[in-house]
Design a protein around this motif. Structure first.
Motif, PDB file in Angstrom:
ATOM      1  N   PRO A  83      -3.555   1.443   0.725  1.00 34.31           N
ATOM      2  CA  PRO A  83      -3.089   2.756   1.200  1.00 34.31           C
ATOM      3  C   PRO A  83      -3.727   3.842   0.613  1.00 34.31           C
ATOM      4  O   PRO A  83      -4.149   3.670  -0.733  1.00 34.31           O
ATOM      5  N   ASP A  84      -3.880   5.151   1.055  1.00 33.79           N
ATOM      6  CA  ASP A  84      -4.374   5.892   0.069  1.00 33.79           C
ATOM      7  C   ASP A  84      -3.219   6.669  -0.976  1.00 33.79           C
ATOM      8  O   ASP A  84      -2.188   6.452  -0.814  1.00 33.79           O
ATOM      9  N   LEU A  85      -3.687   6.867  -2.040  1.00 29.38           N
ATOM     10  CA  LEU A  85      -2.988   7.278  -3.272  1.00 29.38           C
ATOM     11  C   LEU A  85      -3.028   8.695  -3.478  1.00 29.38           C
ATOM     12  O   LEU A  85      -4.244   9.095  -3.586  1.00 29.38           O
ATOM     13  N   THR A  86      -1.912   9.430  -4.071  1.00 33.47           N
ATOM     14  CA  THR A  86      -2.257  10.764  -4.579  1.00 33.47           C
ATOM     15  C   THR A  86      -1.789  10.733  -5.826  1.00 33.47           C
ATOM     16  O   THR A  86      -1.010   9.762  -6.394  1.00 33.47           O
ATOM     17  N   THR A 141       1.707   9.054  -7.501  1.00 33.48           N
ATOM     18  CA  THR A 141       2.126   8.044  -6.711  1.00 33.48           C
ATOM     19  C   THR A 141       2.157   6.799  -7.656  1.00 33.48           C
ATOM     20  O   THR A 141       1.423   6.413  -8.581  1.00 33.48           O
ATOM     21  N   PRO A 201      -7.256  -3.228   3.577  1.00 29.93           N
ATOM     22  CA  PRO A 201      -7.534  -1.884   2.635  1.00 29.93           C
ATOM     23  C   PRO A 201      -6.291  -1.499   2.131  1.00 29.93           C
ATOM     24  O   PRO A 201      -5.006  -1.579   2.466  1.00 29.93           O
TER      25      PRO A 201
END
Length: 106
Positions: free
Chosen positions: A93-96, A99, A91
């Protein structure tokens, strides 16, 4: 006369198509009973091992061309390819917003 010629052409094409379908079905039946083919198909769909010597003897001859091998794509092979890919996927990583990311071609 052109209509009759056209009908003969269509009928001949239909006959050829039926004969081709019959030959294809015979080939598929023969492939299903060929253990070496089934083993090779397994590796094409699910991925080859890291080392040539890990393959069954009958599949080793295909090692050098393994990247060029494929199976006619059907729903079954598409699902097998997804499973093989997902075995190695991880998976992200979460992105904001804002980024920084790097895109890498395979």
């Amino acid at each position: 006369a052109p209509t009759v010629a056209h009908i003969r052409t269509v009928m001949a094409g239909t006959h050829d198509s039926i004969a081709e379908t019959s030959r294809l079905q015979k080939l598929q039946q023969a492939a299903m009973s060929d253990q070496e083919y089934q083993a090779l198909k397994h590796y094409v769909l699910n991925g080859f091992p890291k080392q040539r010597h890990e393959l069954p003897e009958g599949c080793r001859q295909y090692w050098k061309i393994r990247a060029d091998l494929s199976i006619e794509e059907t729903l079954e092979t598409t699902e097998a390819m997804k499973r093989a890919y997902n075995q190695h996927a991880r998976p992200l990583p979460d992105l904001t917003v804002g980024t920084m990311v790097a895109v890498q071609n395979p």
